[in-house]
Design a protein around this motif. Structure first.
Motif, PDB file in Angstrom:
ATOM      1  N   ALA A   1      -5.167  -2.428  -3.725  1.00 44.15           N
ATOM      2  CA  ALA A   1      -4.211  -2.715  -2.651  1.00 44.15           C
ATOM      3  C   ALA A   1      -3.330  -1.495  -2.382  1.00 44.15           C
ATOM      4  CB  ALA A   1      -3.354  -3.921  -3.034  1.00 44.15           C
TER       5      ALA A   1
ATOM      6  N   PRO B   1       0.826  -1.215   0.000  1.00 43.31           N
ATOM      7  CA  PRO B   1       0.000   0.000   0.000  1.00 43.31           C
ATOM      8  C   PRO B   1       0.862   1.267   0.000  1.00 43.31           C
ATOM      9  CG  PRO B   1      -0.839  -1.591   1.577  1.00 43.31           C
ATOM     10  CD  PRO B   1       0.472  -2.133   1.083  1.00 43.31           C
TER      11      PRO B   1
ATOM     12  N   ARG C   1      -7.217  -5.232  -8.538  1.00 35.73           N
ATOM     13  CA  ARG C   1      -6.807  -5.564  -7.168  1.00 35.73           C
ATOM     14  C   ARG C   1      -5.481  -4.890  -6.829  1.00 35.73           C
ATOM     15  NH1 ARG C   1      -9.507 -10.957  -8.142  1.00 35.73           N
ATOM     16  NH2 ARG C   1     -11.478 -10.654  -7.045  1.00 35.73           N
TER      17      ARG C   1
END
Lengths: 118, 118
Positions: free
Chosen positions: A106, A15, A102
């Protein structure tokens, strides 16, 4: 592995809020965010992502834009690695690339310790 | 409520993959993705998001770019509602706006039923 597949590796990205992003990773991911940074492309993306796959013949009538303009936006999404396309006969069909989604999701995850804030 | 705070309302946005996005919502969210669509801004964003707050005096030396260029990129992030800034004496301090991050992250969420794919 294609360039698109490399970009869509969901394991590559901690992240944003965990550690400063490396130069190379930023250069790799920025085009994906840039592709989403347009209202027409966001709407195209959400139409495609809402179903297993979608024909360009169903996308174009949803906008007051020319076919070539829609095709341009779809090409930007495809080149950014966010959608795959496949020609079948007359029409091109589009589907979302889940790994790319995704990966971006993320990147935007915040630690639970971060207050809701504003 | 300020324009930035409206944009950062985390309750406003169903995931892209749930239903086609409304015109108004796409126009509201696209500038946030666009702001992240630049490698320098992504790196600035991750530096700011990695700590509670960060001084512009610590951001600028991390890049081989002029102070005004860094300030321009920080302004884009601020105007998109992704960061807040506060001047204290000589320096401006930046911190992430968690609600904005969570809004974008929620938009990119895919149903668990979507296969990992490529």
């Amino acid at each position: 592995m294609s360039k698109q597949a490399e970009r869509a590796d969901p394991g590559c990205c901690a992240p944003l809020a965990v550690r400063p992003m490396a130069v190379e990773q930023a250069a790799e991911v920025a085009p994906m965010f840039k592709a989403l940074g347009d209202p027409v492309r966001l709407r195209l993306m959400s139409m495609i992502a809402s179903v297993p796959e979608m024909c360009v013949c169903d996308l174009t009538p949803a906008f007051e834009l020319s076919g070539p303009t829609i095709s341009h936006h779809l090409r930007v999404l495809r080149e950014a690695g966010l959608v795959d396309s496949e020609r079948r006969g007359t029409w091109v069909w589009y589907r979302v690339r889940p790994a790319a989604f995704r990966q971006l999701g993320a990147l935007l995850a915040l630690p639970a310790s971060v207050p809701a804030g504003t």
